[in-house]
Write a protein that holds these residues in place. Sequence first.
Motif, PDB file in Angstrom:
ATOM      1  N   UNK A  23       0.823  -1.212   0.000  1.00  0.00           N
ATOM      2  CA  UNK A  23       0.000   0.000   0.000  1.00  0.00           C
ATOM      3  C   UNK A  23       0.856   1.261   0.000  1.00  0.00           C
ATOM      4  N   UNK A  24       1.980   1.229   0.709  1.00  0.00           N
ATOM      5  CA  UNK A  24       2.858   2.399   0.702  1.00  0.00           C
ATOM      6  C   UNK A  24       3.432   2.642  -0.681  1.00  0.00           C
ATOM      7  N   UNK A  25       3.811   1.565  -1.361  1.00  0.00           N
ATOM      8  CA  UNK A  25       4.303   1.707  -2.722  1.00  0.00           C
ATOM      9  C   UNK A  25       3.234   2.266  -3.646  1.00  0.00           C
ATOM     10  N   UNK A  26       2.002   1.790  -3.508  1.00  0.00           N
ATOM     11  CA  UNK A  26       0.885   2.289  -4.314  1.00  0.00           C
ATOM     12  C   UNK A  26       0.673   3.778  -4.061  1.00  0.00           C
ATOM     13  N   UNK A  27       0.699   4.187  -2.801  1.00  0.00           N
ATOM     14  CA  UNK A  27       0.478   5.590  -2.454  1.00  0.00           C
ATOM     15  C   UNK A  27       1.574   6.484  -3.032  1.00  0.00           C
ATOM     16  N   UNK A  28       2.823   6.051  -2.929  1.00  0.00           N
ATOM     17  CA  UNK A  28       3.930   6.862  -3.434  1.00  0.00           C
ATOM     18  C   UNK A  28       3.852   7.002  -4.955  1.00  0.00           C
ATOM     19  N   UNK A  29       3.541   5.915  -5.652  1.00  0.00           N
ATOM     20  CA  UNK A  29       3.407   6.008  -7.099  1.00  0.00           C
ATOM     21  C   UNK A  29       2.193   6.857  -7.488  1.00  0.00           C
ATOM     22  N   UNK A  30       1.143   6.829  -6.681  1.00  0.00           N
ATOM     23  CA  UNK A  30      -0.008   7.694  -6.941  1.00  0.00           C
ATOM     24  C   UNK A  30       0.398   9.164  -6.821  1.00  0.00           C
ATOM     25  N   UNK A  55       0.010   3.838 -10.167  1.00  0.00           N
ATOM     26  CA  UNK A  55       0.074   3.089  -8.912  1.00  0.00           C
ATOM     27  C   UNK A  55      -0.128   1.589  -9.096  1.00  0.00           C
ATOM     28  N   UNK A  56      -1.002   1.180  -9.993  1.00  0.00           N
ATOM     29  CA  UNK A  56      -1.340  -0.245 -10.085  1.00  0.00           C
ATOM     30  C   UNK A  56      -0.970  -0.883 -11.423  1.00  0.00           C
ATOM     31  N   UNK A  57      -0.424  -0.085 -12.347  1.00  0.00           N
ATOM     32  CA  UNK A  57      -0.112  -0.635 -13.672  1.00  0.00           C
ATOM     33  C   UNK A  57       0.918  -1.739 -13.625  1.00  0.00           C
ATOM     34  N   UNK A 128       8.890 -18.989  -8.962  1.00  0.00           N
ATOM     35  CA  UNK A 128       9.733 -18.663 -10.105  1.00  0.00           C
ATOM     36  C   UNK A 128      11.211 -18.816  -9.745  1.00  0.00           C
ATOM     37  N   UNK A 129      12.049 -18.833 -10.754  1.00  0.00           N
ATOM     38  CA  UNK A 129      13.493 -18.835 -10.522  1.00  0.00           C
ATOM     39  C   UNK A 129      13.918 -17.458 -10.020  1.00  0.00           C
ATOM     40  N   UNK A 130      15.139 -17.384  -9.516  1.00  0.00           N
ATOM     41  CA  UNK A 130      15.655 -16.101  -9.036  1.00  0.00           C
ATOM     42  C   UNK A 130      15.687 -15.074 -10.169  1.00  0.00           C
ATOM     43  N   UNK A 131      16.139 -15.499 -11.341  1.00  0.00           N
ATOM     44  CA  UNK A 131      16.242 -14.578 -12.467  1.00  0.00           C
ATOM     45  C   UNK A 131      14.869 -14.019 -12.844  1.00  0.00           C
ATOM     46  N   UNK A 132      13.891 -14.896 -12.967  1.00  0.00           N
ATOM     47  CA  UNK A 132      12.539 -14.455 -13.328  1.00  0.00           C
ATOM     48  C   UNK A 132      11.968 -13.550 -12.238  1.00  0.00           C
ATOM     49  N   UNK A 133      12.246 -13.856 -10.979  1.00  0.00           N
ATOM     50  CA  UNK A 133      11.744 -13.029  -9.881  1.00  0.00           C
ATOM     51  C   UNK A 133      12.279 -11.602  -9.976  1.00  0.00           C
ATOM     52  N   UNK A 134      13.558 -11.452 -10.291  1.00  0.00           N
ATOM     53  CA  UNK A 134      14.131 -10.109 -10.437  1.00  0.00           C
ATOM     54  C   UNK A 134      13.497  -9.387 -11.613  1.00  0.00           C
ATOM     55  N   UNK A 135      13.261 -10.099 -12.716  1.00  0.00           N
ATOM     56  CA  UNK A 135      12.615  -9.480 -13.870  1.00  0.00           C
ATOM     57  C   UNK A 135      11.180  -9.061 -13.545  1.00  0.00           C
ATOM     58  N   UNK A 136      10.470  -9.898 -12.808  1.00  0.00           N
ATOM     59  CA  UNK A 136       9.105  -9.558 -12.403  1.00  0.00           C
ATOM     60  C   UNK A 136       9.100  -8.351 -11.466  1.00  0.00           C
ATOM     61  N   UNK A 137      10.068  -8.305 -10.565  1.00  0.00           N
ATOM     62  CA  UNK A 137      10.176  -7.149  -9.684  1.00  0.00           C
ATOM     63  C   UNK A 137      10.458  -5.884 -10.462  1.00  0.00           C
ATOM     64  N   UNK A 138      11.359  -5.977 -11.429  1.00  0.00           N
ATOM     65  CA  UNK A 138      11.678  -4.820 -12.269  1.00  0.00           C
ATOM     66  C   UNK A 138      10.453  -4.365 -13.045  1.00  0.00           C
ATOM     67  N   UNK A 139       9.726  -5.319 -13.595  1.00  0.00           N
ATOM     68  CA  UNK A 139       8.518  -4.993 -14.334  1.00  0.00           C
ATOM     69  C   UNK A 139       7.483  -4.318 -13.430  1.00  0.00           C
ATOM     70  N   UNK A 140       7.354  -4.812 -12.210  1.00  0.00           N
ATOM     71  CA  UNK A 140       6.413  -4.214 -11.261  1.00  0.00           C
ATOM     72  C   UNK A 140       6.747  -2.754 -11.021  1.00  0.00           C
ATOM     73  N   UNK A 141       8.068  -2.463 -10.990  1.00  0.00           N
ATOM     74  CA  UNK A 141       8.486  -1.099 -10.695  1.00  0.00           C
ATOM     75  C   UNK A 141       8.353  -0.144 -11.864  1.00  0.00           C
ATOM     76  N   UNK A 142       8.670  -0.601 -13.083  1.00  0.00           N
ATOM     77  CA  UNK A 142       8.784   0.340 -14.195  1.00  0.00           C
ATOM     78  C   UNK A 142       7.510   0.482 -15.031  1.00  0.00           C
ATOM     79  N   UNK A 143       6.638  -0.529 -15.040  1.00  0.00           N
ATOM     80  CA  UNK A 143       5.510  -0.511 -15.981  1.00  0.00           C
ATOM     81  C   UNK A 143       4.536   0.625 -15.704  1.00  0.00           C
ATOM     82  N   UNK A 144       4.214   0.874 -14.427  1.00  0.00           N
ATOM     83  CA  UNK A 144       3.289   1.955 -14.110  1.00  0.00           C
ATOM     84  C   UNK A 144       3.825   3.306 -14.538  1.00  0.00           C
TER      85      UNK A 144
END
Length: 223
Positions: A23-30, A55-57, A128-144
Motif C-alpha cells: 500500500x505504501x508503494x501504491x500511495x507513493x506512485x499515486x 500506482x497499479x499498472x 519462479x526462478x531467481x532470475x525471473x523473480x528479479x525481472x518480475x520485480x523490475x517490471x512491477x516497478x517500471x511498468x506503471x
Amino acid sequence: MLAYQPSSRHRVLPMDYLHWFDLMGVAVFAISGTLAAWRKQMDGFGVLVLATVTAIGGGSLRDVLLDVPVVWMNNNNYFIAIFSAALMTIVLLRKRLTIPNNTLQFFDAIGLAFFVIMGTQKALDHGTSYFVAVMMGTMSGVAGGMIRDVLCREIPMVFRGELYAFTCIFGGAVYILVQMAGATTLPAMLLGMSSLLALRLAAIKWQLTIPVFGKHTSDLGEP
C-alpha cells in the motif's frame, strides 16, 4: 536454473507487513502520477486516471504474467490509498505553485524501491526462478511509470539517461542475495529497498548512465 524454495526461516514477516509495504508503494506512485498530471495541467479526471495507472499498472501486469488474481480487484484498500495520496498531493500543490524539478523523480524512486522488492518477493512466492523473480520485480516497478509517461506524451523515464531499470535489477538482486546469505525477510527487504533507492538517487544527482552511443546526428546517412 535455481528456483526459490520458501522456508519457515525466511517467511517470518507477517502478511500484514507485506500488505502495508504494498500500500505504501501504491500511495507513493499515486503521488508521482499526480505530480505528472499537475505538470501537464490535467483536470480532476486526468489526475485520478494518471495516479491510478501509475500506482497499479506494474503490479497488474506482474499478476497477469504470474497467472494469479490481480491484487487490487478484491481489495478496495488499494484505491483508498491511491485516492488519499492523490487528494493530499492536490491540496499541497494548490497551496504551492512551484515544486523542485526533481520532486517527481524522487517520489518515483521511492515507489520503485517498494514495488521492485514486493514484486520480486511475490514472484518467489509463486515458485519462479531467481532470475525471473528479479525481472518480475523490475517490471512491477517500471511498468506503471511507463504508462504514466506515455499518457503524458513523454519519453518514459526508464528510457532516459540516468540509471533506472538497472537500479531495479540491482535492488532485486541484493534482496535475493541477502536472503540466500541467511537473512530473514524483513531485513532483506529493507536492505534491498535502501540499496535500490540509494543507487537511483545517486544516478539522479550525478547523472550516472551506462553509455552505449556517443553524440551523433539523427540522420543515419551522415558520418
